[in-house]
Write a protein that holds these residues in place. Sequence first.
Motif, PDB file in Angstrom:
ATOM      1  N   ASN A  59      43.717  50.247  35.112  1.00 33.05           N
ATOM      2  CA  ASN A  59      44.971  49.572  36.314  1.00 33.05           C
ATOM      3  C   ASN A  59      45.748  48.766  35.251  1.00 33.05           C
ATOM      4  N   GLN A  65      39.834  42.391  37.427  1.00 32.94           N
ATOM      5  CA  GLN A  65      40.159  41.869  38.820  1.00 32.94           C
ATOM      6  C   GLN A  65      39.399  43.017  39.695  1.00 32.94           C
ATOM      7  N   ILE A  66      38.611  42.049  40.473  1.00 27.40           N
ATOM      8  CA  ILE A  66      37.760  42.991  41.422  1.00 27.40           C
ATOM      9  C   ILE A  66      38.135  42.586  42.850  1.00 27.40           C
ATOM     10  N   LYS A  67      38.068  43.833  43.702  1.00 33.10           N
ATOM     11  CA  LYS A  67      38.204  43.649  44.975  1.00 33.10           C
ATOM     12  C   LYS A  67      36.879  43.822  45.575  1.00 33.10           C
ATOM     13  N   VAL A  68      36.483  42.586  46.249  1.00 32.68           N
ATOM     14  CA  VAL A  68      35.100  42.625  46.775  1.00 32.68           C
ATOM     15  C   VAL A  68      34.649  43.654  48.271  1.00 32.68           C
ATOM     16  N   GLY A  81      31.960  45.840  44.260  1.00 33.83           N
ATOM     17  CA  GLY A  81      33.332  46.029  44.684  1.00 33.83           C
ATOM     18  C   GLY A  81      33.855  47.171  43.654  1.00 33.83           C
ATOM     19  N   LYS A 134      40.339  46.555  40.571  1.00 36.13           N
ATOM     20  CA  LYS A 134      41.303  46.303  41.331  1.00 36.13           C
ATOM     21  C   LYS A 134      42.354  47.601  40.889  1.00 36.13           C
ATOM     22  N   GLU A 161      33.959  39.243  52.118  1.00 38.95           N
ATOM     23  CA  GLU A 161      34.348  40.675  51.843  1.00 38.95           C
ATOM     24  C   GLU A 161      35.674  41.042  52.003  1.00 38.95           C
ATOM     25  N   ALA A 176      37.856  40.185  49.682  1.00 40.90           N
ATOM     26  CA  ALA A 176      38.839  39.189  48.788  1.00 40.90           C
ATOM     27  C   ALA A 176      38.804  39.574  47.265  1.00 40.90           C
ATOM     28  N   GLU A 177      39.822  39.267  46.616  1.00 41.35           N
ATOM     29  CA  GLU A 177      39.937  39.614  45.308  1.00 41.35           C
ATOM     30  C   GLU A 177      39.608  38.513  44.435  1.00 41.35           C
ATOM     31  N   MET A 178      38.870  38.896  43.385  1.00 41.64           N
ATOM     32  CA  MET A 178      38.535  37.870  42.463  1.00 41.64           C
ATOM     33  C   MET A 178      38.897  38.193  41.010  1.00 41.64           C
ATOM     34  N   ARG A 179      39.008  37.391  40.120  1.00 41.01           N
ATOM     35  CA  ARG A 179      38.994  37.593  38.719  1.00 41.01           C
ATOM     36  C   ARG A 179      37.652  37.162  38.009  1.00 41.01           C
TER      37      ARG A 179
END
Lengths: 293, 350
Positions: B256, B287-290, B304, B307, B325, B327-330
């Motif tokens: 990405n 960056q992870i999309k849960v 997840g 991203k 669920e 959410a986007e987290m770093r």
Amino acid sequence: MLKRVHFPTSYLPYLLVAPQIIITLVFFIWPASQAMYQSLLIEDAFGLSTEFVWFENFQVLFEDPKYLESFIRTMWFSGAVALLSMGMAIILAGFADRVIRGAMVYRTLLIWPYAVAPVLAGALWVFMFNPTLGIISYFLEGFGIDWNHYLNKSQAMGLVIMAAAWKQVAYNFLFYLAAMQSIPKSVIEAAAIDGAGPLKRFWTIVFPLISPTTFFLIVINAVYAFFDTFGIIHAVTQGGPAGSTNILVYKVYNDGFVGLDLGGSAAQSVILMILVIAMTVVQFRFVERKVEY
Amino acid sequence: MANIKLDNLLKSYGDTEVLHGVNGDINDGEFVVIVGPSGCGKSTLLRMIAGLETVTSGEVSIGGKMVNNLEPADRDIAMVFQNYALYPHMSVYDNMAYGLKIRGIAKSEIKRRVNEAAEILEIGDYLKRKPRALSGGQRQRVAMGRAIVREPSVFLFDEPLSNLDAKLRVQMRLEIRKLQKRLGVTSIFVTHDQVEAMTLGDRLMVLNGGYVEQFGTPIELYENPQTVFVAGFIGSPAMNFIPATARDDGTVELQNGDVVPGVATTGTVTLGVRPEHLVPHDKGMFQIKVLMREQLGANTLIHGVLKGTDTEMVVSLAGTHDISEGAEMRFSAAKKLLHFFDATTGKRLS
Ligand SMILES: Nc1ncnc2c1ncn2[C@@H]1O[C@H](COP(=O)(O)OP(=O)(O)OP(=O)(O)O)[C@@H](O)[C@H]1O
Ligand SMILES: [Mg+2]
């Protein structure tokens, strides 16, 4: 109200079992009842007159030393046949169990004798052991053994035992092989790691574990030797020399069709019938019983 | 007591080679676990050491002596099988005494040893019973007893716990470990369960497809996996793997476009990071999309994707976290906790 499931009456099931029932009736029930009836009669040799004598035929039979002799001979014969054929079978199965490559060929070849008709099996052995022409008697002569089962009583007995046992080896082999293959391989391996060599493993592990099969086969082989060896005896020795291979089943034939003592012969076959029923009962009890080890 | 040396062990069945040269030195008194997925050749290797399989080439030595051509009985080993392989027609006592009787050991000595083993394993009450009258766990103990009465210099175990229920498995695992430490006998234990392997072994030999991937202590395997396979096999939940491209400046670029500190190399690499080494961080490089959250009480698993890619990621956080669920987290991870592997060979890049 309860609804019952109704099956339409059909003749199909009866039709399907009919052949088996007819065969049983014609070839077993009818001759068996005839034999039972006959065993109570005395008929003269020409078949002109018959007399109903109740159990006189049996009484005569039990007082006849020849009958007792034949009885003991039959026990002997059966024991020897069972021991020899089961012994051979267990050794062959033991080897077949270890073989991996070519096992199918080996097994198929071993099963062939079972497909040979008793009379033919007998004829085969007669040819091989013919005192003047037989290949084996020729070799035996080389060892200084004078083979003539037409004259020598123990040789005659030996020959019919061998022929009868040979034919049964295949059957026993199949059962023993199946029994041995059902023993988990890891049990044998555990014994090997415990330090038991092949023979020790056989006697302390394999043999005890296949003992149910041994019990089963003892009965089967006794029944075979008692009743199914007629063809072999007839082809090889015809009960001779001097009645030395005249076992019960052959004596039935000999007394009835050669000696024309129909009543006595029928009485003998009734006794044989009772014996086979008894053995079958024993066999079923063994099969039903939970195997104890 | 003995050490074991495996020297370039090779095994083929006809044309198919199932072990391609296994090397390893096992020290006296050591507990080594051979671990790997089903069909990788674990049992075959163990059975070659036991003498139940022939050695195609290479050498097995026990106690400094080459044993390739020795019968199992002459190798001074005892083995516990997966299905226990008890003698069904013998009592528990006779099962244990069998090997001793064959070796011609005196009756009184046999009795002493069997009773001692029965006491250690708490099977004294069943000595007269046949194996079929025992539960799986009791049979397992008898099988162990049969091995220890022989007082061999090597114990071999082939998945001895796999037929037990989960609770009993954990209990027996501890008992085996304690027993081995107490007796101090060199042991090789085969399992496909990495948790069992990690808890039991002084050292683990990870087998995959007939090759030894790595041979080392549990911590070495965890901290320094030498291949992608070992990295993915050891640890639960399994390590995350992210395809990446190495750049000239010693960093790697994820699919990405995010850039992560990396190793000095070029071309495509596989970046590995353990779920428990990822920590939430505002400027985190991952960056992870849960997609889903699993609350296990003691920890929380976040499933997840990275991203902008469809690379699946798992994060394990201690304690409970209320993360929605979608959410986007770093997340970030310390540089020394990032593992880099060659994308084609799967070998570690240091
Ligand atoms: N007698 C045989 N002939 C041919 N191939 C065999 C033979 N025995 C085992 N194999 C093959 O060797 C490989 C290794 O088998 P092995 O039993 O050692 O696996 P394993 O690692 O113990 O697996 P599992 O965890 O399922 O017990 C397998 O791919 C298997 O198919
Ligand atoms: Mg296995």
